[in-house]
Design a protein around this motif. Structure first.
Motif, PDB file in Angstrom:
ATOM      1  N   GLY A  67     -48.632  69.099  52.998  1.00  0.00           N
ATOM      2  CA  GLY A  67     -47.724  69.706  52.038  1.00  0.00           C
ATOM      3  C   GLY A  67     -47.678  71.203  52.264  1.00  0.00           C
ATOM      4  N   TYR A 123     -43.070  71.299  48.150  1.00  0.00           N
ATOM      5  CA  TYR A 123     -43.353  70.177  47.257  1.00  0.00           C
ATOM      6  C   TYR A 123     -43.343  70.560  45.779  1.00  0.00           C
ATOM      7  CZ  TYR A 123     -48.092  72.165  47.656  1.00  0.00           C
ATOM      8  OH  TYR A 123     -49.182  73.003  47.669  1.00  0.00           O
ATOM      9  N   THR A 153     -46.045  64.769  47.148  1.00  0.00           N
ATOM     10  CA  THR A 153     -46.650  64.756  48.486  1.00  0.00           C
ATOM     11  C   THR A 153     -47.682  63.643  48.584  1.00  0.00           C
ATOM     12  OG1 THR A 153     -46.357  67.147  48.597  1.00  0.00           O
ATOM     13  CG2 THR A 153     -47.814  66.160  50.224  1.00  0.00           C
TER      14      THR A 153
END
Length: 271
Positions: free
Chosen positions: A71, A46, A53
């Protein structure tokens, strides 16, 4: 803990950078998420901020209220920075392509992760991620511009790549082939004469050119007309949830992977 699999990316991110992909995931795979028991979604790589996220979590909760999003980042500092934003159903963990989560995910989103790898490595990591999916699960892997106005992504299941989707703001390009710089790593070096993806983009540019008169009614109308023209010679998705005018109006266009797949991809057989 074993060393995470993969390399640290630049980590560039921004609010709403992945909105286009999130919207597509919710529309195309919302039913899959609702049907799953304890649906788990992984946002792989991410980046330097938790924001995309969190946005994915918020958007998916609207279509699947019990979805859990994790994430996954390979940089410990990024994980530490994201953890204060955890909440029920949203968490952040250290890891990479091995997907260090409690159970196989129903969906993995991996954006702007494979750009730094070679074509053969990209095929390899597709295989790694697909084998980590829950039965019936999907992988959405793609690339977008810095602010997310141009994006291309591949939809894969446990058997291999299935779809290729282009998405763009109507003021973010001059002709459709401008999106070529966002092709997945497995295709970006194949945009040369003799390859299917090159022929597809060439024909899309032609459809865009002959649809120019519709531009007097706006770029959206020109995109719709070009999609209809292109669909006469390519298997463009024309029905929901992947295609049709409702998706085209959003600046999307999806084709089966098989239509543009390289005949002899590096590191993997064509599917």
């Amino acid at each position: 803990m074993a060393r995470p699999v993969g390399s640290i990316t630049r980590g560039t991110t921004a609010h709403n950078r992945l909105r286009r992909a999130d919207r597509w995931i919710a529309a195309v795979h919302g039913r899959l998420l609702r049907a799953a028991a304890r649906p788990l979604v992984v946002d792989l790589g991410y980046g330097a901020s938790h924001v995309t996220t969190l946005e994915l979590f918020t958007r998916l909760r609207r279509v699947a209220p019990d979805v859990e999003v994790v994430g996954v980042e390979i940089d410990p500092a990024r994980v530490a920075a994201a953890r204060p934003y955890e909440r029920a159903g949203l968490s952040f963990v250290l890891g990479g392509f091995e997907l260090p989560v409690a159970r196989p995910p129903v969906l993995v989103r991996a954006f702007n992760v494979l750009r730094q790898y070679g074509e053969a490595e990209a095929w390899h990591y597709w295989e790694v991620l697909r084998t980590g999916l829950a039965p019936g699960g999907v992988l959405v892997e793609g690339t977008c511009s810095e602010v997310g106005h141009r994006a291309v992504w591949v939809g894969l299941d446990t058997e291999g790549p299935r779809t290729l989707t282009f998405s763009a703001r109507f003021d973010a390009f001059e002709r459709p082939s401008d999106l070529a710089d966002r092709l997945p790593k497995t295709l970006i070096h194949r945009n040369v004469p003799g390859e299917r993806i090159h022929a597809f983009l060439r024909d899309w540019d032609h459809a865009w050119a002959v649809s120019a008169p519709y531009g007097s009614h706006g770029a959206r109308q020109r995109w719709l007309a070009a999609a209809e023209t292109l669909a006469a010679s390519w298997p463009v998705a024309r029905r929901p949830p992947l295609g049709g005018r409702a998706r085209w109006r959003l600046g999307e266009l999806t084709v089966p992977w098989q239509a543009v797949a390289p005949p002899h991809p590096a590191g993997s057989p064509a599917r």
